[in-house]
Structure formats: C-alpha cells, structure tokens
Enzyme design. Sequence first.
Site, PDB file in Angstrom:
ATOM      1  N   LYS A  91     -17.319 110.529  18.075  1.00 18.77           N
ATOM      2  CA  LYS A  91     -17.754 110.482  16.802  1.00 18.77           C
ATOM      3  C   LYS A  91     -17.182 109.070  16.260  1.00 18.77           C
ATOM      4  O   LYS A  91     -16.516 108.635  16.914  1.00 18.77           O
ATOM      5  CB  LYS A  91     -16.754 111.530  15.830  1.00 18.77           C
ATOM      6  CG  LYS A  91     -15.411 111.593  16.057  1.00 18.77           C
ATOM      7  CD  LYS A  91     -14.610 112.814  15.602  1.00 18.77           C
ATOM      8  CE  LYS A  91     -13.266 112.669  15.805  1.00 18.77           C
ATOM      9  NZ  LYS A  91     -12.558 111.494  14.819  1.00 18.77           N
ATOM     10  N   ASP A  97      -9.050 114.162  19.477  1.00 17.70           N
ATOM     11  CA  ASP A  97      -8.559 112.760  19.581  1.00 17.70           C
ATOM     12  C   ASP A  97      -6.987 112.514  20.217  1.00 17.70           C
ATOM     13  O   ASP A  97      -6.434 111.694  19.551  1.00 17.70           O
ATOM     14  CB  ASP A  97      -8.802 111.884  18.105  1.00 17.70           C
ATOM     15  CG  ASP A  97      -9.897 112.221  17.542  1.00 17.70           C
ATOM     16  OD1 ASP A  97     -10.920 112.866  18.067  1.00 17.70           O
ATOM     17  OD2 ASP A  97     -10.209 111.732  16.433  1.00 17.70           O
ATOM     18  N   CYS A 156      -7.983 113.999  11.266  1.00 20.58           N
ATOM     19  CA  CYS A 156      -8.939 114.472  12.026  1.00 20.58           C
ATOM     20  C   CYS A 156      -8.789 115.854  12.320  1.00 20.58           C
ATOM     21  O   CYS A 156      -9.981 116.798  12.379  1.00 20.58           O
ATOM     22  CB  CYS A 156      -9.221 113.585  13.310  1.00 20.58           C
ATOM     23  SG  CYS A 156      -9.851 112.163  12.852  1.00 20.58           S
TER      24      CYS A 156
HETATM   25  C1  VGL Z   1      -8.078 109.420  12.864  1.00 26.46           C
HETATM   26  C2  VGL Z   1      -7.764 107.826  11.476  1.00 26.46           C
HETATM   27  C3  VGL Z   1      -9.052 107.035  12.003  1.00 26.46           C
HETATM   28  C4  VGL Z   1      -7.624 110.561  13.419  1.00 26.46           C
HETATM   29  C5  VGL Z   1      -9.381 108.594  13.508  1.00 26.46           C
HETATM   30  O1  VGL Z   1      -7.975 110.923  14.853  1.00 26.46           O
HETATM   31  O2  VGL Z   1      -6.926 111.209  13.291  1.00 26.46           O
HETATM   32  N1  VGL Z   1      -7.385 108.794  12.073  1.00 26.46           N
HETATM   33  N2  VGL Z   1      -9.733 107.623  12.783  1.00 26.46           N
END
Ligand code: VGL
Length: 202
Positions: free
Chosen positions: A106, A8, A151
């Site tokens: 995702k 991410d 994540c």
């Molecule tokens: C994430 C919170 C919500 C992340 C993704 O990538 O850590 N954190 N969605």
Amino acid sequence: MKTLVIVDVQNDFIPGGSLEVPKGDRILPVINRIMPEFDLVVATQDWHPQEHMSFASNHEGKKEFDKIQMDGMDQVLWPDHCVQNSAGAAFHGELNMQPVEAIFRKGMDPGIDSYSGFYDNGHRKNTGLAGYLREKGAESLWFCGLAADICVYFSMKDALEEGFEVHLVKDATRPLEQETFEKQLEELRGKGVQILEAEDML
Ligand code: VGL
Ligand code: ZN
C-alpha cells in the site's frame, strides 16, 4: 478460520528506523509466538515511491510531523520511510515470514497516503485484501503490528466496515502516540473489537 493480519512490521518502524515506534521491537517475539495459532497469516507492507507526497522532504518549507491539507484531507508529513526496495521497507529480519501466505502493499500512489491495509485514506482504491480474505473463508481477524494508532487502527476500522470480526492482540502492537491509542481503544471496544493479550490465546 482464524486469520492473523500483520501490519507494517518493517525496519523503518522499528527503533533505529526513520519513523520508529517506541519499543516497536518488543512485538517481534510476540508475533512469532502467536503465529502457529492461526489458519492463515497475511501481512501488509507500506511501500512508497521516493516522491510520495506524505514525505515532508517533498514539500518545500515544511518540517517532519507538520500537518497539511492534501486533496481536502488532513495529512501528517512524515520522515521519508518505507521507500520501495530500501532496507527500511523490508520486513524486520526477526519476524518469521514463513507462515505469511500473502503480502498486501500500500502507499504506492504518490498523491495519496494509505494507512489501512484495505483502502487508501480517501477510500478510492482497494488493495484487494478484503476480497482475498473472503475468498479464503476468513471471517475472524486478529490484528498486530505497527503503528497501533495509525496503520493498525485504520486497518481495523476498515475491517469492521467490511463485516469482519475484529480482534487486537494488544501486546503485539505499539503506538506512535500512547494517548491517541488509549482513546482509539475505547472507540474500538465500543464498536465490538475484542482486545486481548497474546497469552490469552496460547
Ligand atoms: C504508518 C505513518 C505513515 C504505519 C505508515 O504503518 O503506521 N504510519 N505510514
Ligand atoms: Zn507510510
């Protein structure tokens, strides 16, 4: 086969983004620098519809970072982030995407959050990442990206359960909450995760 899993690294998680991780931009040159050390590089991408139930904006009377129960699971209500096709959902421009062979998205199901790159938070649906890695012959995984305590952490837990050897490149990740991350590091070390710095592998 050494495999790098980049979690991410998207604009919304970098300072200036809607769910910014403190100093998240510091990891960009580190990730770019270690990439050539790997035989395989893959990335995950948080990819939510606007009506995603993890967004506080989709719950009347709730505020960002409130905690609720969703389908019997704890859920933090996040600011809108990584909305499909938005600039915030794009990989950061400084990240070298050239060596990235595959991207696993995702968080598309509006009813359930998905922190790990392998499964949603209820372990109901599989992204196919584990199967892909096995098919490729990847056994040793190195993790980096954002956020370390969300994540990246949940991806590493699933990777361990899937039987992969797990490493964390500590200076190639940053947490939302440092204190939470420190506790997780202890837990992960106990489970056999090797925690290292980029310079250890160069
Ligand atoms: C994430 C919170 C919500 C992340 C993704 O990538 O850590 N954190 N969605
Ligand atoms: Zn998300």
